[in-house]
Design an enzyme around this catalytic site. Structure first.
Site, PDB file in Angstrom:
ATOM      1  N   GLY A   1      14.523  -8.062 -17.223  1.00 26.90           N
ATOM      2  CA  GLY A   1      13.376  -8.209 -18.102  1.00 26.90           C
ATOM      3  C   GLY A   1      13.688  -7.560 -19.426  1.00 26.90           C
ATOM      4  O   GLY A   1      14.797  -7.083 -19.666  1.00 26.90           O
TER       5      GLY A   1
ATOM      6  N   LYS B   1      11.063  -3.057  -9.551  1.00 25.10           N
ATOM      7  CA  LYS B   1      11.158  -3.247 -10.996  1.00 25.10           C
ATOM      8  C   LYS B   1      11.355  -1.878 -11.620  1.00 25.10           C
ATOM      9  O   LYS B   1      10.525  -0.985 -11.455  1.00 25.10           O
ATOM     10  CB  LYS B   1       9.872  -3.896 -11.513  1.00 25.10           C
ATOM     11  CG  LYS B   1       9.880  -4.207 -13.004  1.00 25.10           C
ATOM     12  CD  LYS B   1       8.682  -5.057 -13.382  1.00 25.10           C
ATOM     13  CE  LYS B   1       8.664  -5.403 -14.858  1.00 25.10           C
ATOM     14  NZ  LYS B   1       7.554  -6.313 -15.194  1.00 25.10           N
TER      15      LYS B   1
ATOM     16  N   ASP C   1       0.164 -13.626 -19.922  1.00 23.58           N
ATOM     17  CA  ASP C   1       1.583 -14.001 -19.925  1.00 23.58           C
ATOM     18  C   ASP C   1       1.913 -14.926 -18.759  1.00 23.58           C
ATOM     19  O   ASP C   1       2.958 -14.797 -18.126  1.00 23.58           O
ATOM     20  CB  ASP C   1       2.446 -12.739 -19.887  1.00 23.58           C
ATOM     21  CG  ASP C   1       3.855 -12.959 -20.468  1.00 23.58           C
ATOM     22  OD1 ASP C   1       4.059 -13.989 -21.156  1.00 23.58           O
ATOM     23  OD2 ASP C   1       4.735 -12.119 -20.227  1.00 23.58           O
TER      24      ASP C   1
ATOM     25  N   GLY D   1      14.038  -3.576 -18.563  1.00 24.65           N
ATOM     26  CA  GLY D   1      14.790  -3.047 -17.436  1.00 24.65           C
ATOM     27  C   GLY D   1      15.167  -4.151 -16.476  1.00 24.65           C
ATOM     28  O   GLY D   1      15.128  -5.323 -16.840  1.00 24.65           O
ATOM     29  N   VAL D   2      15.513  -3.756 -15.254  1.00 28.00           N
ATOM     30  CA  VAL D   2      15.965  -4.754 -14.289  1.00 28.00           C
ATOM     31  C   VAL D   2      15.051  -4.759 -13.064  1.00 28.00           C
ATOM     32  O   VAL D   2      14.325  -3.811 -12.806  1.00 28.00           O
ATOM     33  CB  VAL D   2      17.414  -4.489 -13.826  1.00 28.00           C
ATOM     34  CG1 VAL D   2      18.382  -4.662 -14.974  1.00 28.00           C
ATOM     35  CG2 VAL D   2      17.553  -3.109 -13.198  1.00 28.00           C
TER      36      VAL D   2
ATOM     37  N   GLY E   1      16.791  -9.807 -11.260  1.00 21.35           N
ATOM     38  CA  GLY E   1      16.131 -10.256 -12.483  1.00 21.35           C
ATOM     39  C   GLY E   1      16.328  -9.264 -13.597  1.00 21.35           C
ATOM     40  O   GLY E   1      16.565  -8.079 -13.369  1.00 21.35           O
TER      41      GLY E   1
HETATM   42  P1  ADP Z   1       9.497  -8.470 -17.472  1.00 20.13           P
HETATM   43  O1  ADP Z   1       8.187  -7.798 -17.667  1.00 20.13           O
HETATM   44  O2  ADP Z   1      10.599  -7.686 -18.078  1.00 20.13           O
HETATM   45  O3  ADP Z   1       9.482  -9.916 -17.880  1.00 20.13           O
HETATM   46  P2  ADP Z   1       9.233  -9.357 -14.698  1.00 20.13           P
HETATM   47  O4  ADP Z   1       8.245  -8.580 -13.877  1.00 20.13           O
HETATM   48  O5  ADP Z   1       8.790 -10.680 -15.182  1.00 20.13           O
HETATM   49  O6  ADP Z   1       9.770  -8.420 -15.880  1.00 20.13           O
HETATM   50  O7  ADP Z   1      10.578  -9.517 -13.860  1.00 20.13           O
HETATM   51  C1  ADP Z   1      11.739 -10.038 -14.496  1.00 20.13           C
HETATM   52  C2  ADP Z   1      12.413 -11.056 -13.582  1.00 20.13           C
HETATM   53  O8  ADP Z   1      12.811 -10.398 -12.344  1.00 20.13           O
HETATM   54  C3  ADP Z   1      11.511 -12.198 -13.125  1.00 20.13           C
HETATM   55  O9  ADP Z   1      11.459 -13.227 -14.081  1.00 20.13           O
HETATM   56  C4  ADP Z   1      12.203 -12.605 -11.830  1.00 20.13           C
HETATM   57  O10 ADP Z   1      13.378 -13.344 -12.113  1.00 20.13           O
HETATM   58  C5  ADP Z   1      12.642 -11.274 -11.242  1.00 20.13           C
HETATM   59  N1  ADP Z   1      11.619 -10.715 -10.338  1.00 20.13           N
HETATM   60  C6  ADP Z   1      10.573  -9.945 -10.700  1.00 20.13           C
HETATM   61  N2  ADP Z   1       9.833  -9.585  -9.656  1.00 20.13           N
HETATM   62  C7  ADP Z   1      10.413 -10.142  -8.569  1.00 20.13           C
HETATM   63  C8  ADP Z   1      10.078 -10.157  -7.144  1.00 20.13           C
HETATM   64  N3  ADP Z   1       9.008  -9.503  -6.685  1.00 20.13           N
HETATM   65  N4  ADP Z   1      10.879 -10.851  -6.305  1.00 20.13           N
HETATM   66  C9  ADP Z   1      11.958 -11.510  -6.799  1.00 20.13           C
HETATM   67  N5  ADP Z   1      12.314 -11.551  -8.112  1.00 20.13           N
HETATM   68  C10 ADP Z   1      11.550 -10.882  -8.996  1.00 20.13           C
HETATM   69 MG    MG Z   2       8.330 -11.446 -17.055  1.00 22.38          MG
HETATM   70 MG    MG Z   3       6.426  -8.301 -18.534  1.00 26.82          MG
END
Ligand code: ADP
Ligand code: MG
Ligand code: MG
Length: 276
Positions: free
Chosen positions: A16, A36, A126, A19-20, A14
């Site tokens: 964001g 994350k 959110d 970051g990734v 993923g």
């Molecule tokens: P941001 O705060 O940058 O939006 P997120 O926490 O929403 O970050 O994570 C970004 C993306 O990463 C998510 O939309 C999802 O696609 C992937 N992702 C995040 N956490 C997980 C997890 N625990 N398992 C699988 N994919 C995840």
């Molecule tokens: Mg998010």
């Molecule tokens: Mg976020």
């Protein structure tokens, strides 16, 4: 630095804003974890503190489990439960839209997870399809993730700033009503109404996409939210579901349905899972 040796990165799952998110395996057990990685320094600090402090106090079957937090040279890393099937957004997009039974299953789990967060004093701010994940179980489980915009009702009582994703913003947040912040939980309910609509219709009730090519797209979108100007395809949906969405998308936070009332709504209770 020591903790980063504990895991072996497998692949990026993923991306964001800051970051990734990487699928990794714990070397000792080979167990999967999601990590994350948030770039250190700069303006993200505040947000990251809230994300860690709020997420780590939560433990619920429908909230992604927080394992630990550690630092590497460039990043702050949050190790958490890995959700095999990715976001509910991609799950819905792959099917165009969900049936009412499928949507009810995920919506019931969303309400259980969010009710727990609210009882713990944490407001998400959110809730959206890309911030809920789907695990590998059968039937699949929904897991709330991403507490980057979250607030704790006690520890962050300062006036709220407008955060969130435009399509999911409640009218009181769009208009920045003074004093709305104590009702932030009820603003989460609005977002859940947008979420429910998006699952069963396959489109957002308030969408920037419909203004393609026009100027002031964000302004037009926010205007439609404030006027609660959306259409329900009543021919395709059951009357009970239309009624529930309508009660969630109420302009006045005081008129909006609460989680407790949602859980007693006819559509929600139509097929109640064992043990609820
Ligand atoms: P941001 O705060 O940058 O939006 P997120 O926490 O929403 O970050 O994570 C970004 C993306 O990463 C998510 O939309 C999802 O696609 C992937 N992702 C995040 N956490 C997980 C997890 N625990 N398992 C699988 N994919 C995840
Ligand atoms: Mg998010
Ligand atoms: Mg976020």
């Amino acid at each position: 630095e020591r903790d980063s040796q504990k895991y072996r990165a497998v692949q990026v799952v993923g991306k964001g804003a800051y970051g990734v998110v990487v699928l990794a395996r714990e070397r000792a057990t080979d167990a999967p974890v999601a990590i994350k990685m948030i770039m250190r320094g700069g303006k993200t600090n505040d947000r990251v503190e809230r994300e860690v402090l709020n997420h780590r106090m939560l433990c619920h079957p429908h909230v992604i489990r927080f394992n630990e937090v550690f630092l590497t040279a460039g990043n702050l890393c949050i190790a958490m439960e890995y959700a095999e099937r990715g976001t509910l957004l991609s799950y819905v997009q792959a099917r165009k839209r969900l049936t009412e039974d499928e949507a009810r299953h995920f919506f019931q789990q969303l309400m259980m997870g969010l009710d727990y967060c609210h009882k713990m004093g944490v407001v998400s701010r959110d809730i959206k399809l890309e911030n809920t994940l789907v695990d590998g179980c059968n039937p699949p489980n929904l897991k709330i993730c991403d507490f980057g915009y979250s607030k704790h009702e006690i520890f962050h009582s300062a006036p709220s700033s407008r955060v969130g994703t435009p399509s999911y913003l409640a009218p009181e947040i769009v208009t920045n009503k003074p004093g709305f912040s104590y009702k932030a939980k009820i603003s989460d309910i609005w977002s859940c109404g947008v979420f429910l609509y998006a699952m069963v219709v396959g489109k957002y009730p308030f969408d920037r996409a419909q203004d393609k090519g026009k100027s002031n797209r964000l302004y037009n979108l926010l205007q439609r939210i404030v006027k609660v100007d959306y259409e329900l395809p009543t021919g395709d949906l059951s009357p009970a579901l239309c009624d529930l969405i309508d009660r969630m998308l109420k302009y006045d936070p005081d008129e909006r349905i609460t989680i407790g009332e949602i859980m007693n709504h006819a559509w929600f209770r139509e097929k109640i899972p064992a043990g609820l």
